[in-house]
Design a protein around this motif. Structure first.
Motif, short mmCIF file in Angstrom:
data_model
loop_
_atom_site.label_atom_id
_atom_site.label_comp_id
_atom_site.label_asym_id
_atom_site.label_seq_id
_atom_site.Cartn_x
_atom_site.Cartn_y
_atom_site.Cartn_z
N GLY A 278 0.57 0.45 12.09
CA GLY A 278 1.52 1.57 12.84
C GLY A 278 2.57 2.04 12.30
O GLY A 278 3.52 1.09 11.96
N ALA A 279 3.13 3.26 12.69
CA ALA A 279 4.53 3.91 12.32
C ALA A 279 5.52 3.22 12.87
O ALA A 279 6.04 2.26 14.02
N THR B 180 9.49 1.44 11.97
CA THR B 180 11.73 2.14 11.45
C THR B 180 12.13 0.84 12.45
O THR B 180 12.53 1.41 13.47
N ALA C 133 8.68 2.05 17.49
CA ALA C 133 7.54 1.51 16.29
C ALA C 133 5.95 2.93 17.69
O ALA C 133 6.45 3.10 18.72
N ALA C 134 5.15 3.20 16.93
CA ALA C 134 4.33 3.31 17.41
C ALA C 134 3.63 3.11 18.62
O ALA C 134 3.28 3.24 19.82
N ASP C 135 3.31 1.15 18.36
CA ASP C 135 2.95 0.41 19.39
C ASP C 135 4.49 -0.16 19.66
O ASP C 135 4.65 -1.21 19.08
N ALA D 193 6.30 4.76 7.26
CA ALA D 193 5.00 6.06 7.99
C ALA D 193 3.20 5.20 8.45
O ALA D 193 3.51 4.62 7.52
N HIS D 194 2.70 6.13 9.25
CA HIS D 194 1.63 5.98 10.01
C HIS D 194 0.36 6.12 7.94
O HIS D 194 -0.19 5.42 8.06
N ASP D 195 0.83 6.43 6.71
CA ASP D 195 0.07 5.96 6.13
C ASP D 195 0.86 5.13 4.83
O ASP D 195 0.35 5.31 3.99
N GLY D 196 1.43 4.05 5.44
CA GLY D 196 1.93 2.97 5.08
C GLY D 196 3.40 3.55 4.00
O GLY D 196 3.54 2.86 3.69
N SER E 179 11.98 2.61 7.11
CA SER E 179 11.22 2.76 8.05
C SER E 179 9.75 3.92 6.90
O SER E 179 9.22 3.76 6.18
N ALA F 46 0.07 1.20 7.07
CA ALA F 46 0.85 0.88 8.43
C ALA F 46 -0.72 0.10 9.03
O ALA F 46 -0.62 1.13 10.45
#
Length: 683
Positions: free
Chosen positions: A644-645, A647, A220-222, A663-666, A661, A641
């Motif tokens: 955040g991104a 998976t 995760a981005a977060d 992505a950052h753009d949803g 998964s 999202a």
């Protein structure tokens, strides 16, 4: 009597055993400290001394399921100077049948170190409910010498044995283990002792076999999401229980230390929230509760034909706040039965084998029979409860404290009480039951669809009230059928049940996002505009992670992604403050006022449905909603999202290993869906 505080204690758990100590690792003979197993305190003191002094604590951390490491210093030993040169690492490991400790003593001193290391012990066999109430007055039981380095304690049905390798054991009223150590410069040694419990009459036993869910592979981005998942799943693995007669059917004990047993509502919700990781836990929970499904009318226990039980104990236990005692098998719950039906339905949708679902259909019929014949004693068309025995819970929904059902002006509602969210559960259960009956060729589905439709009409007429921010569903109806007009989190549980229209759902979602409800670290149980509000009230202003998670999932399911993301962010912020072990509840203070959540002093931790909230957050962000019997899977991640991104692999759909998964753009992708399942993107 005052209930002992828990918030500053460290718990180490492997169900059905749990150890609670100070942050320094010492188990002192006060409050709720001790080792508990199956509703009994089997160790009330374990105090480590070096040359008669307690070492000075500098830190502690979890070391995996059932393990905690405590670090302390012996500054009276070793070299003089500001830097400590004798360190102790006390590694505690709790097993289902006891506890062990390994004390690693390391000297970096330039001189030899000699000392006497002692562990002072005590056992009082106090009942868990007596400890919880603050009235535990049991005196320690004298210890018997049971061989070299071995002490034992006995009660009528339990034996506790402590063994210290290489130790001198002192029995009697002040039992202890002692070691003489001698360390050369820059040397180390390890001491160890173990405690074993023999308790053949325990109502619950450890689960057998491998883990019932798939450990997810998350990135995760977060990073708060992955940290919360890791700690929560470690905690959940330590809460697995079974009944002695069926050790292969696993359920989750509700929480430590008071609720480490079977709870209908709690165990159902936890299993339901973990469905993205597999259906095995749900199947075990369903079967355990089905075997204890009510068969007769019993005023004392609250049992009724078809009813799902509330709580299982080894003996009758006390409700300290109300000065009452209820039976060991207690059925005082209004919501466990419809929730059991919906767990069966949802597990079927996630791919629970059809033969396992079909085996539970007679219990489904009995549960629906309870809805029709016993859930509405006065015939007004709503599910309602009253403690007919006078010895059980006054309130029998999830907010089961005695003062939880309040009007806007703070007055307590009088029973019988019909809770708003329970009508939603019943509506959903009727539709879920109808779907299962149709799918398996059983009669009666139309009756339950008609039941649901009529309930929705009645609810709309009786429950909706006007408030400062517009109309909303009342918390409940009281004995005089008056709406209990407080704005609470209960209305969030109505979303997704089908009881509300699209417009009504939008109004509920808007109210849940109001600052009076959502300005804390999650969703408040009661609006701060209500006269009964208190941020440290158990059910009237505090924040419960599981409650917030249920509403997050319901909001996302109805398309209210922004509100769902806001509440999820609140839980993630709270998790960070609690070292990623979310407690049962915490204070409902506004985030801008306190900066971090205020601990509720008597909150249990870990708590199964609080830990399961981590899975709900990840699941909602990913948005995978399978319907295996229909041959399709819906993919609807949170728009844009907002978390955040992310998976996650190791999700389970019909036994297949699925990865989603976002992505950052949803944009979302899915791999590993079993053949025969059509993927439907919704945006």
């Amino acid at each position: 009597m005052l209930q002992p505080l828990l918030h500053d204690l460290v718990s180490t758990v492997m169900a059905p055993a749990s150890a609670l100590s100070g942050a320094d690792g010492q188990i002192r003979p006060s409050g709720v400290q001790g080792l508990f197993r199956a509703d009994r305190r089997v160790l009330s003191q374990a105090r480590l001394l070096i040359d008669g002094f307690e070492p000075e604590a500098v830190g502690h951390a979890p070391a995996g399921p059932g393990r905690t490491r405590f670090v302390s210093l012996a500054r009276r030993l070793g070299d003089p100077g500001p830097d400590p040169t004798v360190r102790l690492d006390r590694v505690r490991e709790v097993s289902p049948h006891g506890m062990s400790e390994r004390v690693e003593i390391v000297s970096t001193a330039s001189v030899p170190v000699t000392a006497t290391v002692t562990v002072e012990l005590a056992c009082d066999f106090a009942a868990t409910d007596a400890v919880k109430s603050g009235r535990a007055t049991d005196l320690p039981v004298p210890a018997a010498l049971d061989g070299q380095g071995r002490l034992s304690w006995r009660s009528a049905d339990t034996q506790v044995t402590v063994t210290g390798a290489g130790a001198q054991a002192r029995p009697g009223d002040e039992p202890r283990l002692s070691w003489e150590i001698s360390l050369a410069p820059r040397a180390r040694t390890t001491l160890a002792w173990q405690l074993a419990v023999e308790d053949p009459d325990a109502a619950v036993v450890p689960a057998t076999g491998s883990l019932e869910w798939s450990p997810p592979r998350a990135a995760a981005a977060d990073r708060r999401i992955t940290r919360l998942l890791d700690q929560s799943l470690a905690d959940l693995s330590s809460l697995r229980l079974a009944e002695p007669a069926a050790p292969g059917d696993t359920f989750l004990g509700a929480g430590v230390p008071w609720f480490l047993t079977l709870f209908g509502r709690d165990s159902i919700w936890a299993a339901r929230m973990l469905l993205p990781l597999g259906t095995e836990l749900a199947a075990g929970t369903l079967r355990v509760l089905a075997r204890r499904q009510g068969e007769r009318l019993d005023r004392d226990s609250g049992e009724a034909p078809g009813k799902i039980m509330h709580e299982l104990r080894r003996n009758a236990f006390a409700l300290p706040q109300e000065g009452k005692r209820v039976l060991a098998a207690y059925y005082g719950t209004i919501d466990a039965t419809p929730l059991w039906i919906s767990l069966l339905h949802d597990a079927w949708r996630w791919g629970m084998p059809e033969e396992e679902v079909e085996a539970l259909l007679p219990h489904l019929g009995a549960a629906l029979g309870w809805l029709a014949e016993h859930a509405d004693p006065d015939g007004d068309g709503f599910l309602e409860y009253i403690d007919a025995s006078g010895r059980g819970l006054a309130n029998q929904g999830w907010k089961d404290s005695g003062d939880s059902i309040r009007f806007h002006d703070g007055r307590l509602a009088e029973p019988p009480i019909a809770l708003a969210e329970v009508q939603g559960y019943a509506h959903q259960a009727a539709l879920h039951g109808a779907a299962l009956l149709d799918a398996f060729g059983r009669p009666g589905a139309d009756r339950w669809r008609e039941y649901a439709a009529a309930l929705a009409v009645r609810f709309r007429a009786a429950f909706w009230v006007d408030g400062a921010q517009g109309p909303f569903p009342a918390l409940a109806l009281d004995r005089d059928k008056r709406p209990v007009n407080a704005l609470t989190s209960n209305i969030g549980h109505l979303l997704g049940t089908g009881l509300l229209t699209k417009e009504e759902s939008a109004q509920v979602a808007a109210l849940l996002a109001e600052p009076s409800m959502a300005e804390g670290f999650g969703l408040r149980t009661m609006s701060s505009c209500e006269e009964g509000f208190s941020p440290l009230s158990y059910h009237c202003g505090s924040i419960w992670p599981h409650d917030t998670a249920i509403v997050i999932a319901a909001l996302a399911g109805e398309g209210f992604d922004e509100q769902a993301a806001t509440l999820a962010e609140g839980l993630l912020a709270a998790a960070e403050s609690f070292d990623y072990r979310l407690p049962e509840l915490y204070g409902g203070d506004a985030r801008h006022q306190v900066g971090r959540p205020v601990a509720y002093p008597a909150a249990c931790r870990p708590q199964a449905w609080s830990a399961a909230a981590a899975v709900t957050i990840a699941h909602v962000a990913l948005g995978l909603y399978p319907d295996v019997p229909a041959g399709r899977t819906l993919l609807r991640p949170l728009a844009g999202a907002p978390l955040g991104a992310l998976t996650v692999g190791g999700l389970r759909v019909a036994g297949g290993d699925v990865e989603v998964s976002v992505a950052h753009d949803g944009t979302a992708t899915v791999t590993g869906l079993p053949s025969g399942l059509r993927l439907v993107h919704e945006r």
